[in-house]
Design a protein around this motif. Structure first.
Motif, PDB file in Angstrom:
ATOM      1  N   ALA A  60       0.824  -1.204   0.000  1.00  0.00           N
ATOM      2  CA  ALA A  60       0.000   0.000   0.000  1.00  0.00           C
ATOM      3  C   ALA A  60       0.860   1.258   0.000  1.00  0.00           C
ATOM      4  CB  ALA A  60      -0.931  -0.004   1.213  1.00  0.00           C
ATOM      5  N   VAL A  61       1.968   1.238   0.760  1.00  0.00           N
ATOM      6  CA  VAL A  61       2.865   2.395   0.791  1.00  0.00           C
ATOM      7  C   VAL A  61       3.509   2.595  -0.578  1.00  0.00           C
ATOM      8  CG1 VAL A  61       4.914   3.402   1.834  1.00  0.00           C
ATOM      9  CG2 VAL A  61       3.298   2.148   3.271  1.00  0.00           C
ATOM     10  N   LEU A  62       3.988   1.509  -1.189  1.00  0.00           N
ATOM     11  CA  LEU A  62       4.603   1.627  -2.506  1.00  0.00           C
ATOM     12  C   LEU A  62       3.607   2.126  -3.556  1.00  0.00           C
ATOM     13  CD1 LEU A  62       6.849  -1.579  -2.713  1.00  0.00           C
ATOM     14  CD2 LEU A  62       7.632   0.792  -2.760  1.00  0.00           C
ATOM     15  N   THR A  63       2.393   1.619  -3.499  1.00  0.00           N
ATOM     16  CA  THR A  63       1.380   2.055  -4.452  1.00  0.00           C
ATOM     17  C   THR A  63       1.064   3.535  -4.260  1.00  0.00           C
ATOM     18  OG1 THR A  63       0.442  -0.174  -4.511  1.00  0.00           O
ATOM     19  CG2 THR A  63      -0.948   1.615  -5.295  1.00  0.00           C
ATOM     20  N   GLY A  64       0.979   3.965  -3.015  1.00  0.00           N
ATOM     21  CA  GLY A  64       0.759   5.374  -2.748  1.00  0.00           C
ATOM     22  C   GLY A  64       1.910   6.248  -3.223  1.00  0.00           C
ATOM     23  N   MET A  65       3.139   5.761  -3.044  1.00  0.00           N
ATOM     24  CA  MET A  65       4.309   6.501  -3.515  1.00  0.00           C
ATOM     25  C   MET A  65       4.340   6.556  -5.042  1.00  0.00           C
ATOM     26  SD  MET A  65       6.132   7.781  -1.047  1.00  0.00           S
ATOM     27  CE  MET A  65       7.786   8.001  -1.713  1.00  0.00           C
ATOM     28  N   GLU A  66       3.870   5.494  -5.680  1.00  0.00           N
ATOM     29  CA  GLU A  66       3.807   5.478  -7.144  1.00  0.00           C
ATOM     30  C   GLU A  66       2.873   6.576  -7.641  1.00  0.00           C
ATOM     31  OE1 GLU A  66       2.610   2.367 -10.758  1.00  0.00           O
ATOM     32  OE2 GLU A  66       1.876   2.044  -8.718  1.00  0.00           O
ATOM     33  N   LYS A  67       1.722   6.708  -7.004  1.00  0.00           N
ATOM     34  CA  LYS A  67       0.766   7.744  -7.415  1.00  0.00           C
ATOM     35  C   LYS A  67       1.308   9.142  -7.126  1.00  0.00           C
ATOM     36  CE  LYS A  67      -3.254   4.768  -6.606  1.00  0.00           C
ATOM     37  NZ  LYS A  67      -4.414   4.509  -5.713  1.00  0.00           N
ATOM     38  N   LEU A  68       1.997   9.298  -5.996  1.00  0.00           N
ATOM     39  CA  LEU A  68       2.482  10.612  -5.593  1.00  0.00           C
ATOM     40  C   LEU A  68       3.655  11.078  -6.450  1.00  0.00           C
ATOM     41  CD1 LEU A  68       2.326  12.974  -3.568  1.00  0.00           C
ATOM     42  CD2 LEU A  68       3.879  11.669  -2.086  1.00  0.00           C
ATOM     43  N   THR A  69       4.575  10.170  -6.762  1.00  0.00           N
ATOM     44  CA  THR A  69       5.820  10.554  -7.442  1.00  0.00           C
ATOM     45  C   THR A  69       5.754  10.403  -8.954  1.00  0.00           C
ATOM     46  OG1 THR A  69       6.777   8.321  -7.269  1.00  0.00           O
ATOM     47  CG2 THR A  69       7.173   9.854  -5.430  1.00  0.00           C
ATOM     48  N   GLY A  70       4.896   9.494  -9.436  1.00  0.00           N
ATOM     49  CA  GLY A  70       4.885   9.197 -10.858  1.00  0.00           C
ATOM     50  C   GLY A  70       6.034   8.320 -11.299  1.00  0.00           C
ATOM     51  N   TRP A  71       6.779   7.771 -10.342  1.00  0.00           N
ATOM     52  CA  TRP A  71       7.893   6.892 -10.703  1.00  0.00           C
ATOM     53  C   TRP A  71       7.366   5.562 -11.243  1.00  0.00           C
ATOM     54  CZ3 TRP A  71      12.248   7.293  -6.417  1.00  0.00           C
ATOM     55  CH2 TRP A  71      12.681   8.620  -6.336  1.00  0.00           C
ATOM     56  N   GLU A  72       8.210   4.910 -12.021  1.00  0.00           N
ATOM     57  CA  GLU A  72       7.820   3.643 -12.670  1.00  0.00           C
ATOM     58  C   GLU A  72       7.882   2.492 -11.670  1.00  0.00           C
ATOM     59  OE1 GLU A  72       9.444   0.589 -16.149  1.00  0.00           O
ATOM     60  OE2 GLU A  72      10.314   2.592 -15.948  1.00  0.00           O
ATOM     61  N   ARG A  73       6.831   1.672 -11.671  1.00  0.00           N
ATOM     62  CA  ARG A  73       6.820   0.554 -10.731  1.00  0.00           C
ATOM     63  C   ARG A  73       7.752  -0.555 -11.190  1.00  0.00           C
ATOM     64  NH1 ARG A  73       1.826  -2.775  -9.349  1.00  0.00           N
ATOM     65  NH2 ARG A  73       1.099  -0.771  -8.573  1.00  0.00           N
ATOM     66  N   GLU A 129       1.231   8.083   6.804  1.00  0.00           N
ATOM     67  CA  GLU A 129       0.469   8.438   8.004  1.00  0.00           C
ATOM     68  C   GLU A 129      -1.024   8.140   7.877  1.00  0.00           C
ATOM     69  OE1 GLU A 129       1.406  12.418   9.195  1.00  0.00           O
ATOM     70  OE2 GLU A 129       3.331  11.837  10.084  1.00  0.00           O
ATOM     71  N   PRO A 130      -1.651   8.437   6.729  1.00  0.00           N
ATOM     72  CA  PRO A 130      -3.072   8.063   6.612  1.00  0.00           C
ATOM     73  C   PRO A 130      -3.305   6.551   6.664  1.00  0.00           C
ATOM     74  CG  PRO A 130      -2.485   9.712   4.964  1.00  0.00           C
ATOM     75  CD  PRO A 130      -1.208   9.243   5.573  1.00  0.00           C
ATOM     76  N   LEU A 131      -2.260   5.775   6.399  1.00  0.00           N
ATOM     77  CA  LEU A 131      -2.375   4.319   6.462  1.00  0.00           C
ATOM     78  C   LEU A 131      -2.094   3.791   7.868  1.00  0.00           C
ATOM     79  CD1 LEU A 131      -0.393   3.424   3.193  1.00  0.00           C
ATOM     80  CD2 LEU A 131      -2.869   3.668   3.460  1.00  0.00           C
ATOM     81  N   GLY A 132      -1.734   4.690   8.790  1.00  0.00           N
ATOM     82  CA  GLY A 132      -1.390   4.253  10.146  1.00  0.00           C
ATOM     83  C   GLY A 132      -0.001   3.659  10.232  1.00  0.00           C
ATOM     84  N   VAL A 133       0.902   4.135   9.357  1.00  0.00           N
ATOM     85  CA  VAL A 133       2.255   3.582   9.275  1.00  0.00           C
ATOM     86  C   VAL A 133       3.267   4.679   9.588  1.00  0.00           C
ATOM     87  CG1 VAL A 133       3.995   2.624   7.700  1.00  0.00           C
ATOM     88  CG2 VAL A 133       1.628   1.790   7.623  1.00  0.00           C
ATOM     89  N   GLY A 134       4.262   4.348  10.385  1.00  0.00           N
ATOM     90  CA  GLY A 134       5.391   5.230  10.631  1.00  0.00           C
ATOM     91  C   GLY A 134       6.672   4.554  10.208  1.00  0.00           C
ATOM     92  N   PHE A 135       7.774   5.314  10.218  1.00  0.00           N
ATOM     93  CA  PHE A 135       9.072   4.755   9.840  1.00  0.00           C
ATOM     94  C   PHE A 135      10.123   5.142  10.874  1.00  0.00           C
ATOM     95  CE2 PHE A 135       6.863   4.342   5.854  1.00  0.00           C
ATOM     96  CZ  PHE A 135       7.364   3.142   5.346  1.00  0.00           C
ATOM     97  N   LEU A 136      10.952   4.176  11.205  1.00  0.00           N
ATOM     98  CA  LEU A 136      11.928   4.303  12.275  1.00  0.00           C
ATOM     99  C   LEU A 136      13.344   4.279  11.720  1.00  0.00           C
ATOM    100  CD1 LEU A 136      12.454   4.232  15.395  1.00  0.00           C
ATOM    101  CD2 LEU A 136      12.482   1.728  15.182  1.00  0.00           C
ATOM    102  N   GLY A 137      14.165   5.235  12.158  1.00  0.00           N
ATOM    103  CA  GLY A 137      15.562   5.281  11.747  1.00  0.00           C
ATOM    104  C   GLY A 137      16.469   4.762  12.840  1.00  0.00           C
TER     105      GLY A 137
END
Length: 457
Positions: A60-73, A129-137
């Motif tokens: 879901a995150v990758l699909t959302g990033m695809e829509k946001l960035t327009g990068w090729e899957r 964030e809308p998916l309820g996901v965070g990222f940890l460094g």
């Protein structure tokens, strides 16, 4: 690597392979900086790793990033496993346990690197964030067990997962539970490559100590400052380590190729199919060992490039050099790691000084640092003192190199500004793991879940 290569040019001689590495040589004015960083996705409510499938998952995150960035899957067996910016050169990929990686575009200066990282992290937050996901460094999962980790649907990872327990006890932890920041740098000639490889290999434990950030395993202190670095000591001796041969007379492209040829392969890719060839070295492949086992058993440049991407020494050589020693960390350190190495290696005068610093270190000393740094970080013993004093020398050299480069930001600051997190740490004598442990034993009151709030992007 975002995607496996498909260059079908046949290989005829070992010299052909060395020539592919030599193609990386470029004039200094064309040197670029490529920064990669990984991070752990987690469910904001449960603080558990995100799966691949589902509304809160990697897909879901990758699909959302695809829509946001327009990068090729990028797909593997019909499943999205990454994205590629075919115009700028960047890519997003997923590591075996779902670690989300940005492989940055080749950029001119560190200010651009920082802008790239900030833009990427802002986009990830916008999607996640809308998916309820965070990222940890951080360098290693602080609470999750190996059994907790999801498995990403990448064919090469299936092969690696089956192979790792045969060659080391911690390889699966490396794959599924660690995270890194690394920088990819250019070289101008074979001699320049050799000098940068030697400096990089000798000083990699210094970078590991400065960025050590993995002191917790499954909710408790593990006794190490960089358990990620400790994991690499028991992953796969054939393809990891500090490459002592790089310091021998005659080291160059062909010597690196000779080493790589005798490392067992992971896979050969034909079409969309990955063939497990973990019982075969590339040299045996070139001598016909896979005839009848894989379609079109003639080795190609694409096969070779894929093989190079499955070697994991502390410093890796391709058509550029990869510095691989640092733990993952908070966003400021995404810029600090490339700043450290660019300052050391992209000004010839400073690089000469860095080489003078390490040229009389013995293999025994280099090996001892690699052994001691995971536990002790900046307090590792070295020549009657500690590594902290060496780290301060290295930082001073890097600062001078960035000053000489004189690449200014919009606010007229040079690239030294990106070394600030390192300056702060060395001034206090503390690496990031020391700070984490201090908080764990102090203000956190032993509640390690606090890391998900304080160290999330």
């Amino acid at each position: 690597m975002a995607r496996d290569t498909v260059d079908s040019t046949p290989i005829e001689t070992v010299q052909d392979l060395a020539a592919t590495l030599a193609e990386g040589c470029k004039p200094e004015e064309k040197f670029r900086i490529g920064t990669e960083h990984e991070k752990f996705g987690f469910c904001l409510n449960e603080l558990t790793p995100i799966p691949y499938k589902g509304e809160h998952g990697v897909e879901a995150v990758l699909t959302g990033m695809e829509k946001l960035t327009g990068w090729e899957r990028i797909e593997d067996a019909g499943k999205i496993i990454g994205l590629a910016d075919d115009h700028g050169g960047g890519a997003i990929s997923i590591e075996p346990g779902g670690q989300f990686e940005l492989s940055g575009a080749p950029l001119d200066n560190l200010h651009e690197t920082c802008r790239e990282a900030n833009q990427h992290l802002a986009q990830v937050r916008q999607v996640a964030e809308p998916l309820g996901v965070g990222f940890l460094g951080i360098g290693m999962t602080p609470t999750w067990s190996r059994a907790d980790m999801p498995r990403m649907p990448k064919s090469r990872y299936d092969i690696m997962t089956n192979y790792m327990p045969k060659v080391g006890s911690l390889g699966l932890d490396m794959m599924y539970r660690t995270s890194t920041i690394q920088v990819n740098l250019d070289f101008s000639s074979e001699a320049d490559m050799v000098k940068k490889m030697r400096i990089g290999l000798a000083l990699q434990p210094v970078a590991t100590a400065i960025f050590a950030n993995s002191p917790f395993t499954e909710g408790k202190p593990n006794g190490f400052k960089s358990f990620r670095a400790q994991i690499w000591t028991d992953t796969d001796a054939d393809r990891t380590g500090d490459m002592p041969f790089a310091f021998e007379d005659g080291f160059g492209f062909e010597r690196y190729v000779d080493w790589a040829l005798d490392v067992p392969m992971y896979f050969v890719k034909r079409g969309t199919t990955y063939y497990d060839v973990t019982d075969t070295t590339f040299r045996q492949f070139m001598n016909g060992a896979l005839e009848g086992r894989v379609p079109d058993a003639t080795p190609s440049i694409g096969d070779w490039n894929n093989h190079l991407s499955t070697l994991f020494p502390d410093v890796r050589l391709k058509k550029y050099i990869e510095m691989r020693g640092a733990d993952g960390g908070p966003w400021r350190r995404i810029c600090a790691l490339p700043a450290l190495w660019v300052g050391l290696l992209y000004d010839s005068g400073v690089m000469d000084q860095a080489y003078e610093l390490i040229k009389d270190w013995t293999q025994e000393e280099r090996a001892a640092l690699r052994r001691d740094v995971p536990e002790h970080a900046l307090q590792a013993p070295f020549r009657g003192g500690t590594l902290l004093s060496v780290a301060k020398e290295v930082l001073a050299l890097s600062q001078e190199g960035l000053k000489r480069r004189n690449r200014l930001s919009d606010g007229d600051l040079d690239e030294r500004v990106h070394l600030a997190p390192i300056e702060e740490g060395l001034a206090s004598g503390m690496c990031p793991a020391d700070v984490l442990l201090q908080r764990y034993n102090g203000s956190w009151g032993g509640d390690i879940s606090k890391v998900f709030k304080e160290y999330a992007y």
